[in-house]
Structures are given as C-alpha cells and as structure tokens.
Design an enzyme around this catalytic site. Structure first.
Site, PDB file in Angstrom:
ATOM      1  CE  LYS A 375      -0.370   0.471   5.011  1.00 49.19           C
ATOM      2  NZ  LYS A 375      -1.266   0.701   6.155  1.00 49.19           N
ATOM      3  CB  ILE A 413      -9.403  -3.791   2.186  1.00 52.52           C
ATOM      4  CG1 ILE A 413      -9.982  -4.733   3.247  1.00 52.52           C
ATOM      5  CG2 ILE A 413      -9.181  -2.390   2.745  1.00 52.52           C
ATOM      6  CD1 ILE A 413     -11.354  -4.380   3.717  1.00 52.52           C
ATOM      7  CE  LYS A 417      -2.875   7.110  -1.143  1.00 50.86           C
ATOM      8  NZ  LYS A 417      -3.882   7.227  -0.078  1.00 50.86           N
ATOM      9  CB  VAL A 455      -6.921   4.302   8.741  1.00 51.08           C
ATOM     10  CG1 VAL A 455      -8.220   3.873   8.101  1.00 51.08           C
ATOM     11  CG2 VAL A 455      -5.772   3.471   8.207  1.00 51.08           C
TER      12      VAL A 455
END
Length: 621
Positions: A375, A413, A417, A455
């Site tokens: 990520k 999930i 982006k 987050v």
C-alpha cells in the site's frame, strides 16, 4: 536486620497501630472523665476513675477486634477517604457501647455523658494516628513544590478532576503540582478542590497559563462530546503547553488504566466529530457461527478486522499473512483476549496459487476479508512490478480460490487512490476492483469492494511519522502546503467494512464517508502544538514537494459510478462500471505472464487495463 524490617514492614505497621490503639482506649477513658468534670481533675470522684480502668483490658481486647473487623489495620491510609473515616466513627461508637455494656453488666454506674466523651476522644486519637502520616506527607510535598516541579492546570472540576487532583496531591511519584483548576460551571467558581482554587472557565485558560507559569494542561473531561473537546483543545493548543487527557472514567472503574496514566492528546481529538457507530447486532448475525478468513491479518486494517470479528462469535477465524512478526503479535493478542476462539494462523503468500487453494479447500471459509496488499505509494513507485504481483495477481489467486471452493461472500479492501490513479499502487487496486466485479458476474460467490481513504495511526501513515519527527526535534516534513486527505480511525473504518459486508449483494463498490477532508499541514501544526511546542519556532515545518504518483487530493468515486445510500448514512454504494470482461481477463492473463519477466515498462501495460491511470511525478490531475 534492615532487610528483615523491609520484608515485614506491613506487619510492623499493624502491630504499631494496635499498640497505639491500646493506649488510646486507656487515655480516652481518662480524658472522657476529665471533659465530664470540665477539666478539673481534683473534682473527679476516685470511684469513677477506678470503674473506668477496672475492666479496661476487656474493653481493649474487644475494641481491637472491632478495629480489625472494620479494617482499621488493613486500609491504605495514604489514600484514605470518607469510607475509612466512617469506619473510625462506627468503631469508636461500638467501643463506647461495649464499655457501657460491661459497666452496666457489672452493676456499676458512670455519668451518661462519659460514654459520649469517650467515643469522641477515641475517634480523635485514632483519626490522628491514621491521618497524621498523610498530613505530614502533604506538608513535605508542599515544601517540595517550591522546588522545580511541573505546574499543571486541570480543566474539569467534576468526579474525574477530583480524582486527578487528589492523586497528584497525594502521590510521591508524580513530579507535578496543580496550580489552578478551570471549569465552565459558574456555581463552582471560587470554590476549592483539595486546596486548589477553581479560577475560571475555558476562556480564562490563556490568562491563567501566563499568570501561573503553567507547563502542562490536563483535561479531566472523560465524558465530554467530541465537539466540546475540540473547542477546548483549540484554546489550549495556542498556549504552548503540553496537553494530556484523562481516559474514560469507565476505564478507571474497570481497572484498564490507572488515573496517573494520562493519554497524550491525539490529532483525531481535533477532528471534532463523534466516533462512527454501527449496528453491531447486524454484524453479529452476519459473522456468528461462520468461518471467517482474513488475508493480510497481521496488518493495520487486517488485524483490526480480526479483533472485531473475534468479538462476534465466529465459528472459526483463519488469519493468513506473509509477514510473521505482526501476525505473531495479533495471534497472541487474540489468544489472550478470546481463549475459546477457534483461531488458525497461517504464514502464506497470496501469490502462491497452490497454497491458497489448499487453505480454502481445508477450511472452506464462509466469508473472506481480503486486506493483503502493498500500500505504500512511494515504495511501489520504485518497485511497480511488485505492486502488480502482490496486489493484482495475489487478489486474483485468492478470488479464484474463493470461487472454486464456494465461499459465500468476498470483501476486498480497496482505496480512494484507485479512483483516477496517478500512482501504480492505486492503479493496481483499481484492477483488483475490476477482478472482483468480473468474478461476481461469473461466480456463486458474492464479490464486493470497500473503498476508503487514510486511517489515523496505521502502519506507514503520516501521524506516526510526524510524532517521530517531533520527538527528534524536527523538522516535520509535509509534501505540499495545500495537500488534503480524508481521515478515519482504524476501528471506525473496520466497523464500517464489516457492516458493508452485511449490505453486500454482489458487485458493489462500497464507499465509506470519511467526513471532511483535512489539510496535512494543519495536522502537522496541531500535533506540534499538542506536544507543547510552537510550529516554525521550536519545530520547523519543511515542505519537500509532492512525491512520485502523489495527488494534492484524493477522490472517492469516478464520475461514471454514481452513488446510492444504505441504511448507514456513512456507507454509500458506487455502481460497477460496465466493461468488456472477456477482454479484461485476457489482458490479465497477459499481464501475469509479462510481469514475471521483470519488465521496465509495466506501467504501460497497467494503463492499457486502467484507462483512467495517468502516471505522474506528482501534482494535481
């Protein structure tokens, strides 16, 4: 000898108190007579003195028993309060009653007021013995307060504030002193709390900080709503004082934290909104009694999914992750917290087709939460082939296994982006969404995606980086003064992911409402202020420029997707974009064959699959 005394210190204290209490009973008996006859010892009839002492041994023994039963030898008198004081009152009255009963039983007479004076004298003497040490400590502590100590202002004069001020006043291990208290209740103004005056309301904080040279502000408002906390923090952060918050009072009662363990004020306190709430009963019905598999279960999002799923009575929880350290941590945490949970923890790569197939064949999960992914945007810009292998091919292999072994529901999930991506990480996640959409139309399994933004506090997120930079004395690095992001806490995001799974019927892209976007430079400034420093004076903020693939802002939806609401107003549904699925699957096959050759131009192949992907060195689209 010294070691023996230290080992038996508690026993010696109890013996010392018992000996003192013996003398207290005798002296109280004589003082009671002296008070009865107005301090004139010569006027006390000798027979009264003899009667008061004749059976004093019996009274002493019974009194010591009463004191023991009422825990006057077992209480921690350093922190004694109203309960201990009431026990002394009861013990003194009972001792007087016993003495009266003995004298009456022996058919003797004493003045009636004698028993009242005896109880009063005994109470005073016992109270002095129990509270004198505490009083002496307070005097010594106040003398030490003139030395170098941290001056503290406490916001809140309620129950939590009372506990906080008392602990600071009594503790010998806290190098602080409360110099003033503020509270918004007008009725409390001018009153005192443990000797400290309540001097004003929140609006007086800046003035009081200057007047009393306050170093630290402690918020004793555990039940205050988020909006009020934000307003107070907006006042406090400009003072340059270090800020701390008292945890929720229920945590103190449950013993989860000590009152001296104040938590640092977090940036999410300044977001000024209440925590996201979900329908927990619907989640319970959804996962209870089912086998749940979580890929990437050791990561920030995956581990929180595991925690929340474990609370809702699954039949079995299977965690799959390639990174053993964090996976080991979540395994131990869940074993300790949920000892009866049927927990399976497997180290495996989602890129391994045979391994995934074997896991699905053995455990037959009912629901899969696919959180395994690379990520980090800048890292993936430097290693684009790895982003494709792990995110695209890994997702594809897990999706195929779920399809083959008839998993009921598959929740992937995703990220904001993936919308009009400018970086390879976002583009690969968009391909993952397309895989999920395609297989939903060809499988009995219900495949859905959940898309959300940043987050707070996740591995690699900006907040931990800022904290580390502040601890090192700066500078705090921000890529661009105008860059904005959506923020949500990890538990909030995961609870919405779980509820989105409840709403899933297959093919949807669920979009979480992340609230209002926040400027990253504002987060940096707030965090510096909350740490007791001044931005650009104590801790400089340096703008480093947008990184490769980074946008000034993120989008949650593409224009074609549209938006539908769910029962939870924070969860929206973006409808799938129509696509040529056969052509897409062929492109996917070609990509899989090509990426293992470690090509230098994988971005071009990805762009052919995702037309909205426009690789950039950074900047606004």
């Amino acid at each position: 000898m010294k070691m023996w005394i230290e080992t038996n210190q508690l026993m010696l204290k109890k013996i010392g108190l018992a000996i003192y209490d013996m003398f207290a009973v005798v002296i109280s008996s004589l003082l009671a007579l002296l008070l009865r006859f107005e301090g004139k010892y010569n006027e006390i009839p000798q027979e009264y003195i003899d009667r008061s002492l004749q059976y004093i041994s019996i009274v002493i023994v019974v009194t010591l028993v009463i004191f023991y039963v009422l825990r006057l030898y077992g209480s921690l008198w350093t922190y004694a309060g109203a309960t201990e004081l009431m026990n002394i009152v009861i013990a003194s009255i009972l001792s007087a009653g016993i003495q009266m009963w003995v004298i009456v039983l022996m058919d003797m007479r004493m003045p009636r007021s004698y028993y009242v004076f005896y109880a009063m004298c005994l109470f005073v003497m016992v109270t002095c013995s129990r509270y004198s040490y505490r009083a002496l400590r307070t005097v010594i502590k106040r003398r030490k307060d003139n030395e170098s100590r941290t001056n503290v202002l406490v916001m809140g004069a309620g129950g939590a504030g009372n506990m906080l001020v008392r602990e600071i006043a009594n503790s010998g291990h806290v190098n602080k002193r409360v110099v003033c208290i503020v509270d918004d209740a007008k009725a409390k103004q001018g009153s005192y709390l443990h000797g400290v005056k309540i001097m004003g309301t929140r609006d007086d904080i800046p003035r009081l900080v200057k007047k009393y040279h306050v170093d630290e502000i402690m918020l004793a408002l555990p039940s205050a709503p988020a909006r009020e906390i934000k307003k107070i923090l907006d006042i406090c952060k400009e003072t340059g004082c270090e800020l701390k918050r008292l945890p929720g009072i229920y945590q103190l009662v449950n013993g989860e934290v000590g009152i001296s363990k104040l938590k640092e004020v977090e940036v999410n306190d300044l977001l000024g909104r209440e925590p996201v709430e979900v329908n927990l009963s619907s989640i319970l019905d959804y996962v209870a009694g089912k086998t749940i598999l979580v890929t990437g279960g050791g990561g920030s999002i995956g581990s929180e999914i595991c925690r929340q799923v474990a609370e809702h009575n699954p039949k079995r929880l299977v965690i799959v992750d390639i990174y053993e350290n964090t996976t080991y941590d979540i395994q131990n945490e869940l074993k300790n917290k949920f000892p009866y949970l049927d927990l399976v923890v497997l180290i495996a790569s989602v890129r391994n087709t045979k391994r995934m197939d074997m896991i699905f064949e053995k455990y037959r999960p009912d629901i899969v939460y696919h959180a395994a992914a690379h990520k980090h945007v800048p890292l993936m810009e430097d290693s684009p082939n790895e982003a494709v292998k792990n995110n695209v091919l890994g997702t594809w292999k897990v999706v195929q296994a779920a399809d083959r072994w008839k998993t009921k529901r598959f929740v992937m999930i995703s990220t904001d982006k993936a919308v009009n991506p400018t970086n390879i990480m976002g583009a690969t996640k968009r391909i993952c969404e397309m895989i999920v959409q395609t297989y939903n139309n060809r499988s009995e399994t219900e495949f859905v995606s959940v898309r959300f933004g940043n987050v707070l506090g996740s591995n690699g997120s900006v907040i931990p980086l800022f904290k580390k930079q502040i601890a090192q004395g700066g500078p705090v690095t921000v890529t661009h003064p105008d860059i904005i992001r959506y923020f949500m806490t990890i538990p909030e995001a995961v609870s919405l992911v779980l509820q989105a799974g409840v709403y899933a019927r297959g093919g949807e892209i669920f979009v979480l409402d992340m609230g209002e976007p926040v400027k990253i430079v504002d987060l940096a400034r707030n965090l510096i202020l909350l740490s007791g420093h001044k931005p650009d004076e104590d801790i400089p903020i340096v703008f480093t420029g947008l990184r490769p693939g980074e946008k000034l802002y993120e989008e949650m939806l593409m224009e074609e997707e549209g938006l539908k609401d769910t029962d939870n107003k924070l969860i929206h549904i973006g409808m799938p974009i129509k696509m040529d699925e056969d052509r897409f699957l062929m492109q996917l096959e070609n990509l899989a064959d090509y990426v293992v050759e470690e090509p230098a131009d994988i971005r071009k192949w990805v762009q052919d699959i995702v037309p909205t992907y426009h690789p950039k060195l950074g900047g606004k689209r």
